[in-house]
Every structure is written in C-alpha cells, then in structure tokens.
Write an enzyme that holds these catalytic residues in place. Sequence first.
Site, PDB file in Angstrom:
ATOM      1  N   GLY A 131       0.880  -1.043   0.165  1.00 59.84           N
ATOM      2  CA  GLY A 131       0.095  -0.139   0.086  1.00 59.84           C
ATOM      3  C   GLY A 131       0.702   1.114  -0.055  1.00 59.84           C
ATOM      4  CE  LYS A 132      -2.081   6.525  -2.996  1.00 60.72           C
ATOM      5  NZ  LYS A 132      -3.066   7.480  -3.065  1.00 60.72           N
ATOM      6  NE  ARG A 133      -1.376   5.509   5.933  1.00 60.03           N
ATOM      7  CZ  ARG A 133      -2.561   5.319   6.549  1.00 60.03           C
ATOM      8  NH1 ARG A 133      -2.698   4.117   7.003  1.00 60.03           N
ATOM      9  NH2 ARG A 133      -3.718   6.051   6.398  1.00 60.03           N
ATOM     10  CG  ASP A 134       2.961  -1.231   3.097  1.00 59.38           C
ATOM     11  OD1 ASP A 134       2.914  -1.134   4.294  1.00 59.38           O
ATOM     12  OD2 ASP A 134       2.161  -1.465   2.429  1.00 59.38           O
TER      13      ASP A 134
END
Length: 484
Positions: A246-249
Amino acid sequence: MTKIVTRFAPSPTGYIHIGNVRSAIYPYLLAAKNNGTFILRIEDTDQNRYVEGATELIMDTLKWLGLDWNEGPEKGGDHGPYFQTERKTSYIEYAKKLIAEGRAYADPTDSETIEKYRKEDEAKKVPYLYRNHRPTETPEWQEGIPIRFKADPKPRDWHDEVMGDLHAGPEVQDDIILIKKDGLPTYNFAHIIDDHLMGCTHVMRGVEYLPSTPNYLALYEALDIEMPKLVSLPHILAPSGNKKLGKRDGAKSVTEYRKDGILAETMLNYLACLGWNDGTEQEIYSKQELISKFSLDRIQNSGARYDETKLLWMNGQWIRKIFTEQGVDTLYNKTAGFWPTEAENYPESYRKEVLSIIYDRLKEFSELPSMTSYFFKDPAINTEMLTSNKFLKNLSEQEIARLLNTTFTALQNTEWTEEKIQETLNDLLAKTEKKPAELFSLIRIAVSYAPFSPALNLTLKVLGKDVSLARINATKNAFLNDLQ
Ligand code: GLU
C-alpha cells in the site's frame, strides 16, 4: 494462429503506483514477443475519480519506460476511440440488446431503497444480493435510469492462465449494474464490450478482479462473446511479505521514483521480475531480453515482495551497465536536472568528467548533488572533520600543516595527468613515511570535505591543478592559524 492482442486499460486517477505499471509491462511484453498488438485504452467512466492531466501522465510514463502502444490515444488505430467516455453509444447498444433479450432491465430503484434492502439482509444475517430484490415491474429504459444485468446464477468453471482451473458457486453472481444513472457504463460492463470490440485475446490485470470474474463469465455468455484468455497478475506484497503493498509501505509512485533518478531501464527490469522469472538466476534484463524471454507460464501465482533496496541496487547495476556499454555521453544525457545548481556554471565536458569518476558509486541520480558538490563549489573548511578522522587522529596540527605543505610543493611541480599525479602521491608516501590511508585521507579531505570521494589521483585530476592547490593551501593555512 490468431494474432495476440493485449491491452493496458488504466483509469486516469492521477497516481501511478508500481502495480499499475506492472499491469502495463506484461501485456506489452506478450504482444511484443508475438508480433501482436498492444492497445492503450483509457477507462475514464468514473467521473468522481477523474483527475485532470492523469492521461498525459500515464502516456508520459509509458513512453519513458519504452512501452510503446500500437493503438490508442495519439496513435489512433482501427478500434478507436480509445477513451471509454467516447464509446458511450456502443455500451448502450449492447445493454439495450440485453434488455430486449430479457437479460437486463432498467432499474428505477432509488439509492435509499437499495440501502434499505442491504440493511434488511444484514439484520436477517443473509448475504446481500440484489437479485433477491429485483423489481417486479421495470420501466422502458431511458437515459437517467440505471441498467442492471439479470444474473443467471449457477456453478461456473474457468481457466486462468496464471491461477489455473477455478470454480465459483452461484452465490457470488448478482444483478450487477451495467449502465449507471449518468449514462456511462460501469467497469464491469465496459471492459467486456471493449475487449470484445478491440479483439483482445488476453485480459491481463490484477488478481483483485478475480472475485468479480463469475459475473463477467455470465456476461460473456449472455452476450455470446468468446471469452478472452484471462491472466490474473499476483499482488505485489509489502516488504514484510504479509500484506498487499500500500501507499504507506514506503513504495513511492513511479513518478516519484523517476524524479529521484531511477532509470527507466531499472524500473522496467525490476517490475518485470516482480512476479515473473525465466527460471534462471539472471537478474539484469534489457527490454529486448525481456521481450524474447517473457512467457505467461512463468508468471508466479503467489504474491511478489516489493524490495526497495533491491530496486536501488539494480539501478546502480544499470548505471554501470549503461556507462560501460554505451559510454558516458548516454549516461550523462539521463542525468539532466539532477546536478547541483552550481554545476550550471561549468561546461558539459567537465560534468561528464565528474560523472566518469563517480558513476560507480551512484545508486540514484538524486544523490548527485551531495556526491559532487565539491567539484563545483569550494567546500567549507572543517578542521574538526580532519582531526576526528580515524586515520588522522594521531597527527598533531603542526604535522598536518607540514604534510599539506610538502604535498602542495610536490603537486605544484607535477604535470596534471592521472599517472603523473599518482607518481607524485607515491613519492610523497616514501618521502613522508606515512601510510596511504593517513596521507591520502588527509589530502582527500582537504580538497573535498566529503565523506567519500573517488580515487585521489582522479579527484585531483578532475578538480584541476589550481583548485586542488588552492584548497590544500587553504586547509594548511587554517591549521597554521590555529597554531598561532
Ligand atoms: N481500469 C482498470 C484499473 O485501472 C483496469 C483493469 C483492467 O485492466 O481491466 O484498474
């Protein structure tokens, strides 16, 4: 043999993540390998998610990666238009045909009522399926009324080129919306019509479309459309390996990687190998090699772990490969916009000389300013950096000044070539009876004040005689002043 036709069908939502690009690479490779056709189709029917300029960004990214489409925006072709919003009439035509055949219906039910059905089913603890609430009477269709498919729930078996033989029961098949209130089709309907009209032989897309596939199978059947080969691409997993990336990774968008100076060659190579391999240990592939080696049966069916360290490693490999195989000019042309501001005051030939001696330590071009600034601007003298260096700790300040003085004189009388500078440096070792680590670290820091630099003779050669001598002298003076 039928000609292979593949497509990349992005939605113009503005952000191009790693997975989107991989969904373009595989169909490109399959078509290129088989002299087929690779189509770019813009799926812009979701007006709420539409982002201005997103189509241009997609096209620019594909061009950057060298994924040239044979048909699509800008190129044209026999199957256009290539924007779904411009294909509205064909979707309506097919939907109307389904209505006429009793396989679809105009559904005037408002969203509050639909929400009520959902809540009722939830309260009854039964799965919500719209087909259980199908209206008994339906009006004649007119624009502004959604059209729904009339599901034919039954067990379905199909083959996926990556996932193998699959089966789904009737419980997942429903009356899905084909045409929305705004007259535009849903993805579920539009892609089936378009793939058919565009002659796509392979539908390659993320595995997230797998749960909806039984509904697609029902649509192929009702429309009497031959089903293309389905190729579900496995998820790209977060570095931890236990969830979808995901974008947060920590994965940036492709646009951001490009801004950081990741090469197109690297991006293509890395993403192609994220979920595919040719069964060997090879890791570095050019586009041509990928085209010749790609095959569907070597796409993995389990998720592939995203690893940014590997991406950076691979970029370093590609920087060296381009330098060695294509020369400094080719590599230099890819560095535009990455140099420190002061570099603008220097000729290209000088920047190329700098690049030639530092390229083998570069991982991404965004490191250029920090790695090269001392070639373009006198560094600030930092005596503390010198005296705390692990090789120089035992030198007194007086000795530092003396060594720099001896170096200055010897270099002053040196012809400024790599070899001659090296000879002088070797003579200096003998004369001062110092170890290379000690003497060379001293000179290196005095001319660069950088944490690391290329081989000393090369650094001095590129800096030039005047600059090198002036910097050695300035540091020597700093120590002399300290002594007074
Ligand atoms: N427009 C869809 C997306 O961007 C495409 C899926 C497909 O390739 O069919 O996810």
